[in-house]
Each structure stands twice: as C-alpha cells, then as structure tokens.
Design an enzyme around this catalytic site. Structure first.
Site, short mmCIF file in Angstrom:
data_model
loop_
_atom_site.label_atom_id
_atom_site.label_comp_id
_atom_site.label_asym_id
_atom_site.label_seq_id
_atom_site.Cartn_x
_atom_site.Cartn_y
_atom_site.Cartn_z
N HIS A 98 33.07 45.48 51.45
CA HIS A 98 33.22 43.81 52.37
C HIS A 98 34.24 44.24 53.14
O HIS A 98 34.77 43.24 52.94
CB HIS A 98 33.82 42.72 50.85
CG HIS A 98 32.37 43.03 50.17
ND1 HIS A 98 32.46 42.28 48.61
CD2 HIS A 98 30.83 43.24 49.97
CE1 HIS A 98 31.36 42.07 48.36
NE2 HIS A 98 30.64 42.51 49.17
N CYS A 144 32.85 45.14 69.72
CA CYS A 144 31.91 47.06 69.83
C CYS A 144 33.05 47.37 68.55
O CYS A 144 32.53 48.73 68.34
CB CYS A 144 32.94 47.33 70.89
SG CYS A 144 35.03 47.48 70.62
N THR A 189 33.80 43.32 37.36
CA THR A 189 33.18 42.97 38.59
C THR A 189 31.87 42.22 37.74
O THR A 189 31.76 42.43 36.78
CB THR A 189 32.41 44.47 39.51
OG1 THR A 189 31.24 43.14 39.73
CG2 THR A 189 31.78 45.17 39.03
N ALA A 209 41.03 46.19 33.06
CA ALA A 209 40.53 47.59 33.08
C ALA A 209 42.37 48.40 33.22
O ALA A 209 42.19 49.80 33.76
CB ALA A 209 40.30 47.13 34.69
P1 NAD Z 1 34.24 38.24 40.38
O1 NAD Z 1 35.15 36.97 40.54
O2 NAD Z 1 32.91 37.77 40.47
O3 NAD Z 1 34.43 38.67 38.73
C1 NAD Z 1 35.40 39.44 38.49
C2 NAD Z 1 35.18 40.08 36.95
O4 NAD Z 1 36.65 40.40 36.72
C3 NAD Z 1 34.93 39.10 35.62
O5 NAD Z 1 33.35 39.94 35.81
C4 NAD Z 1 36.02 38.96 35.00
O6 NAD Z 1 35.48 38.88 34.29
C5 NAD Z 1 36.68 40.29 35.29
N1 NAD Z 1 38.00 40.52 35.56
C6 NAD Z 1 38.60 39.70 35.36
N2 NAD Z 1 40.22 39.96 35.29
C7 NAD Z 1 39.30 41.16 34.05
C8 NAD Z 1 40.31 42.35 34.28
N3 NAD Z 1 41.81 42.40 33.81
N4 NAD Z 1 39.90 43.70 33.77
C9 NAD Z 1 38.14 43.86 33.48
N5 NAD Z 1 38.26 42.86 34.10
C10 NAD Z 1 37.97 41.54 34.97
O7 NAD Z 1 34.47 39.62 41.28
P2 NAD Z 1 33.45 40.76 41.59
O8 NAD Z 1 32.15 40.62 40.87
O9 NAD Z 1 34.41 41.42 42.79
O10 NAD Z 1 32.43 39.52 43.52
C11 NAD Z 1 34.07 38.28 43.80
C12 NAD Z 1 34.09 38.84 45.14
O11 NAD Z 1 35.22 38.15 46.07
C13 NAD Z 1 34.03 40.66 46.21
O12 NAD Z 1 32.83 40.25 47.33
C14 NAD Z 1 35.08 40.70 46.57
O13 NAD Z 1 35.68 41.13 47.59
C15 NAD Z 1 36.08 38.98 46.60
N6 NAD Z 1 36.66 38.74 46.28
C16 NAD Z 1 38.04 40.20 46.39
C17 NAD Z 1 38.77 40.19 45.31
C18 NAD Z 1 39.93 41.33 45.95
O14 NAD Z 1 39.94 42.46 46.93
N7 NAD Z 1 41.00 41.50 44.67
C19 NAD Z 1 39.67 39.32 44.62
C20 NAD Z 1 38.76 38.21 44.99
C21 NAD Z 1 37.41 38.16 45.09
#
Ligand code: NAD
Length: 271
Positions: A124, A135, A214, A257
């Site tokens: 992403h 470009c 995720t 994690a």
């Molecule tokens: P999501 O928000 O949909 O899900 C997050 C997941 O992480 C959940 O399943 C939750 O239960 C789990 N979680 C929360 N805290 C945790 C921990 N301490 N240890 C382990 N698991 C934990 O996130 P996603 O699946 O990455 O999808 C969201 C989209 O939003 C992605 O496309 C991403 O690009 C974007 N995003 C990015 C960031 C970042 O770069 N840090 C932050 C938020 C969202």
C-alpha cells in the site's frame, strides 16, 4: 503467550522452512499508531468514505480545508512519532538469521524499514514518500520535512489558498510537469503492480506464511493467504483477535505481536 502446539511447530520447522510474513496495522499498534478501524483509530474521527478516497480528499480541499488540514496533521503526527517496537525488531532479527525471507506489508508507516528489515514489499505504499502522478518519479519525504509541513498546515488551515500553497511546497511538480502526491494506495486505487507481483513470487515457494496484526478485510491483500495455502503453505496467525481468515489458519496465536514475536525469537535461541 504462544500455545504449546504452536511452540512445537515453530521450534521444529522455522529453521528448515521458508518463512514469509504478511503484516498489517496491528504490528504497529504498540508503536503508537492505533489501527484505523479500532478504538481511537483515525476512522473514528474521520469518515473513511471521504478521507480514504482520492476524490474525497480533493473535494475537502475545496469545501472543507480545515477538515483536510486536521486530518493531515493527525495522520502525520502519529507517523513521525512512531518507532519500531519489539515486534518489528524481532522480525528484523529473524531475517538476519535467515529464518524470515521477506515481509509483505500493508502498512505505510516505514517501521519495518526503520527496524533494519531489508526485504520489505510494500503493498500500500509508504507515507514517507511522494510520487509523481504521471511518471511515478519518487522522492523521500524526510521526517523533519513532514514535521515542518504539519506546523505550516496547522497555521494555514483556515484558508484554502494558504493551505494549497503549503501543500504545493511539499508535494511539488515533477520535472515532467505533473504533480507529486503521497505515495500510498487510497481506497479504490490499484495496488502497485510490481509490489503485487513480488508478493506472489514470494508466496509461490513459501512453506510458512505468518499473518501478523491484519484483519484480512482489505483486498487484494486479504487474498494472499488463500493463494499461499493453495500452494501448500501453512498459515500461522498472530493477532489479538480473530481475523476474517482465522478459520483456515493452521495455527492461531492470540496476543500482541510485540510480545509474541520476541517470544518466538527466544524459542529459536536468538534472543
Ligand atoms: P486492520 O485495522 O483492518 O486490522 C488490524 C488487525 O490487527 C486487527 O485484526 C486487530 O485485531 C489486530 N491487532 C491490533 N493490535 C494488535 C497487536 N498489538 N498485535 C497483533 N494484532 C493486533 O488493519 P489491516 O488488516 O492492516 O488493514 C488496514 C489498512 O489500513 C491497511 O491497508 C493499511 O495500509 C492501513 N493502515 C496502516 C497503518 C500503518 O501503516 N501502521 C495503520 C492503520 C491502517
């Protein structure tokens, strides 16, 4: 804590198999970036139907510059403060020890790279980079420059023209004439083809896929575990809650994690 069955699997298989990871927002939660969908996440304050879409952001600039300015400040304030946590650092050690082959991430926070991990596939994009809309020329957006930008955005947030001037300075025109924008994939946009191709290539011959922090609700990233499983990979989930694909995982490790990954390091004798 890692359950016994998963512990045995990690001890017996990680050193001889090919391990790839797919990470999401959860791995960065303990770095101070709340998952967007969760409590305290950005989508609680900002409607993703507007703020996560390119058309939404453009229309905000016209109709509600303060809203856009507040969003930019909140988003980048979280990102520039964040540092890799023990989960990111453990993955970097696992890569160095030859256990983890690569990390496919949905995150845009640059924390895997900051942890020293080398093989990162960004599905992403990366919020610390801007990209020419024509470009695809890219420029790194340094932390200090972002800080400077957020300060100026705060001061100029009530005037559309002033805000536009600030943004034009930090998202300049490219030598090809088109403008740079943040290099992240917004809702409704295609994933970078090169990253997706690299991700599939990694999964073509991986025998263990770790799904870390995720929810697996965002496609096409969420289809990658199915692709790997069809090719015989074992799926291990590390998450503090079930994801959309928990049911098809071979091992489920419930927890943060930032605690589970260091525990796995110790288990393998690298801590
Ligand atoms: P999501 O928000 O949909 O899900 C997050 C997941 O992480 C959940 O399943 C939750 O239960 C789990 N979680 C929360 N805290 C945790 C921990 N301490 N240890 C382990 N698991 C934990 O996130 P996603 O699946 O990455 O999808 C969201 C989209 O939003 C992605 O496309 C991403 O690009 C974007 N995003 C990015 C960031 C970042 O770069 N840090 C932050 C938020 C969202």
């Amino acid at each position: 804590m890692i359950p016994k069955e998963s512990k045995d699997f990690i001890k017996n298989n990680f050193k001889k198999e090919s391990v790839v990871c797919l990470t999401g927002a959860g791995i960065s939660a303990e770095s101070g970036i709340p998952v967007f969908r969760g409590k305290g996440g950005l989508w609680e304050k900002y409607d993703p139907q507007i703020y996560a879409y390119p058309e939404g952001l453009i229309s905000l600039l016209r109709t509600q510059p303060q809203g856009l300015a507040n969003f930019i400040v909140d988003f980048y304030t979280l990102l520039i403060k964040a540092r890799p946590n023990p989960g990111h650092l453990a993955l970097a050690v696992l890569e160095k020890e030859g256990i983890v082959r690569s990390v496919i991430t949905q995150n845009v926070d640059n924390l895997h790279q900051a942890s020293g991990l080398r093989s990162v596939i960004e599905l992403h994009g990366n919020a610390f980079r801007i990209k020419c809309m024509e470009c695809s020329h890219t420029i790194v957006l340094e932390r200090d420059r972002i800080k400077e930008m957020t300060e100026l955005v705060k001061i100029n947030k009530d005037s559309r023209i002033k805000l536009l001037k600030v943004l034009s300075r930090y998202f300049p025109r490219c030598s090809c004439g088109a403008r740079h924008r943040i290099d992240i994939v917004l809702f409704g946009e295609m994933l970078p083809e090169e990253a997706l191709t690299s991700a599939y290539k990694q999964l073509d011959n991986c025998s263990i896929l770790l799904l870390i922090g995720t929810s697996l609700v965002v496609y096409p990233a969420a289809s990658l575990p199915l692709y790997a499983k069809e090719r015989g990979a074992k799926l291990i989930e590390i998450n503090n809650e079930p994801s959309m694909l928990s049911e098809i995982c071979d091992y489920k490790i419930t927890g943060k994690a930032s605690e589970i990954l260091p525990e796995a390091l110790t288990l393998l004798g690298y801590a």
